[in-house]
Design a protein around this motif. Sequence first.
Motif, mmCIF file in Angstrom:
data_model
loop_
_atom_site.group_PDB
_atom_site.id
_atom_site.type_symbol
_atom_site.label_atom_id
_atom_site.label_comp_id
_atom_site.label_asym_id
_atom_site.label_seq_id
_atom_site.Cartn_x
_atom_site.Cartn_y
_atom_site.Cartn_z
ATOM 1 N N ASP A 125 0.851 -1.197 0.000
ATOM 2 C CA ASP A 125 0.000 0.000 0.000
ATOM 3 C C ASP A 125 0.885 1.245 0.000
ATOM 4 N N HIS A 151 7.584 1.453 5.889
ATOM 5 C CA HIS A 151 7.563 0.017 6.160
ATOM 6 C C HIS A 151 8.873 -0.578 5.703
ATOM 7 N N TYR A 203 6.463 -7.465 4.281
ATOM 8 C CA TYR A 203 5.144 -6.843 4.356
ATOM 9 C C TYR A 203 4.119 -7.760 3.701
ATOM 10 N N ASN A 214 5.452 -6.652 8.894
ATOM 11 C CA ASN A 214 4.160 -5.982 9.057
ATOM 12 C C ASN A 214 3.008 -6.836 8.557
ATOM 13 N N GLU A 215 2.058 -7.117 9.436
ATOM 14 C CA GLU A 215 0.793 -7.793 9.086
ATOM 15 C C GLU A 215 1.009 -9.008 8.204
ATOM 16 N N TYR A 250 -7.881 -1.498 12.884
ATOM 17 C CA TYR A 250 -8.615 -0.392 12.262
ATOM 18 C C TYR A 250 -10.080 -0.394 12.676
ATOM 19 N N TYR A 269 -11.928 -0.079 8.913
ATOM 20 C CA TYR A 269 -12.205 -1.317 8.173
ATOM 21 C C TYR A 269 -13.085 -2.249 8.996
ATOM 22 N N GLU A 305 -0.642 0.623 14.556
ATOM 23 C CA GLU A 305 -1.472 1.333 13.568
ATOM 24 C C GLU A 305 -2.907 1.384 14.041
ATOM 25 N N TRP A 328 -1.764 5.584 12.344
ATOM 26 C CA TRP A 328 -1.482 5.573 10.902
ATOM 27 C C TRP A 328 -2.200 6.745 10.283
ATOM 28 N N ARG A 374 -5.430 3.281 -4.102
ATOM 29 C CA ARG A 374 -6.388 4.253 -3.576
ATOM 30 C C ARG A 374 -6.870 5.194 -4.673
ATOM 31 N N ASN A 417 -3.387 7.683 -0.151
ATOM 32 C CA ASN A 417 -3.966 7.151 1.073
ATOM 33 C C ASN A 417 -4.104 8.363 1.992
ATOM 34 N N LYS A 467 -5.045 8.733 5.094
ATOM 35 C CA LYS A 467 -5.100 8.550 6.551
ATOM 36 C C LYS A 467 -4.167 9.501 7.308
#
Length: 595
Positions: A185, A353, A378, A416-417, A476, A480, A504, A549, A559, A569, A571
Amino acid sequence: MKILILVSLLVLAPGVRAQQVGLITNTEARKTTSLDGQWQVIVDPYESGYYDYRYQPSDNGYFKNAKPKSKSDLIEYDFDKSATLKVPGDWNTQTDQLFFYEGTVWYKKSFDYQRRPDTRVFVYFGAANYLADVYLNGEKLGRHEGGFTPFNFEITKLVRDTGNFLVVKVDNKRRLDAVPTLMTDWWNYGGITRDVELIETPTTFVQDYMVQLQRGSRDHVSGWIKLAGEKLSQRITVRIPEAGVSRSFTADGNGLATIDFNADLKLWSPENPKLYEVFIEAETDRVRDLIGFRSIETRGTDILLNGRPIFLRGVCIHDEAPLRGGRAYSREDAVTLLSWAKELGANFVRLAHYPHNEFMIREADRMGIMVWSEIPVYWTIQWENPATLENARNQLSEVIARDKNRAAIVIWSMANETPLSDARLAFLRNLISHARSLDPTRLLSAAMERHYLDAKTQMIDDPLGEFLDVLGCNEYVGWYDGLPEKADGLEWKTKYEKPLVMSEFGGEAQFGNHGDALTRWTEEYQANVYEHQIGMLKRIPFLRGTSPWILMDFRSPRRPLPGIQDYWNRKGLVSDRGEKKKAFYIMQRWYRELQ
Ligand code: GCB
């Protein structure tokens, strides 16, 4: 075989890479000549400057920088008549034609260089995204993979007094097996994105060193110094004049000296980011650095800075330039971003990231901001691919090599995630032990996910948690995951008696877009997310840090929403133009309370 070589080099000297002389760190202390500026470029989507028409690597690629020798000679490229791009800089934001481009661009820079006697010369790249093949005067110096870490090649024997040409093939095509992989992202900015320098050193020189407080100690400095060259067994003195330190050590036959001494030091902290002048003086070389000393540990669910519990009031940041957009690369970019973070009330930043440019870390050191630094492991990496693992390990080695003497860095983050699986756990555990062997002093973390035990209970029990010092978690709720109010009734649990950084949370808003608190994309909705998040975060007993974030809107191909996102993005707490959104002030209010 490759792995064996890497391992044996690591035995020789922690932090030294399996690439010629290895990374030269602290370039600020060196005699350097900048190669920044305009470089001639050839955009080469078919890589015909590299492969012939049978798709075999060609001996006569663009790296030869050939010129017709007679009027009938056939040469189908000419750097000197080609367009130019600025280095450092991504290509995407320098010309509209390359905005979405992913592929190869050839860069060429001509230069003269008078090397002084008894010296060695290296060409050093702060970063090139993603794959760089480097040639000097038609000869290949080497290849570097990874878009965010520095690398260098020795050119002592190839460099001439006049008429050198340095050619770099930079390829930012995404690959499934790469780090990062196909899906991210963030924008895949291509190019030579950071400074390029020629570094001149003595024939035997201080290539790298680690001078840090031993883990858990506030007065015991330990580490190592690594020489490269022929005269390896030298006496080396470490001096910290302001602390009255002057201690000598002898490097072994591999040029490695381990160092160890007690010192009475004023400790680095956000309130007092004390940096000492440190001199490393060998018989044939001398470097100066500015180093801060502090301890960072955990005890139960606490994070201790210099022995005292601390809450990490943070914010996430991408390495994107404030105001002008594109990749960040300058000290000014770093100062602007970190000043906004300070204004928010932050004492901590999560540099997402991937490794950011070195100015960010140097400025964080100076400004007293603790840093979480991460590698681009990631989402969905090829966990079973040994080459992918080697690549991730190498990127980790390079960022630790570059930044291990910066007091600001308190956390190395592995990933990350990433989705749970045995292969992923094995991959990340490998990175963890690699990081601990290179740097036993920092805390290790990763941004993980969580899951619902029932409608009201969030659980952090990722098996990776067992191997980390600090739990990181992205959530989120309100964006989300339900509406902002959902956070109110949530309770958080963890399987591990360890500190948690909520790495985040947030939501999108376009600056200047107003409506009620339940209308998506408005500043009011984003502020609403933050209000409810803060209420929830305050109730998590093991929470020891937060990094919402994100500080600033950033570009992302994922996006596209017209009129709102337009490939950004949104945010950010601050827009890409530097305008502060309502949520900025809500977060600021909480951080002020916490101070
Ligand atoms: C995430 C990712 C981050 C994204 C963010 C988002 O969980 O870690 O890279 O940009 O969410 O905005 O969705």
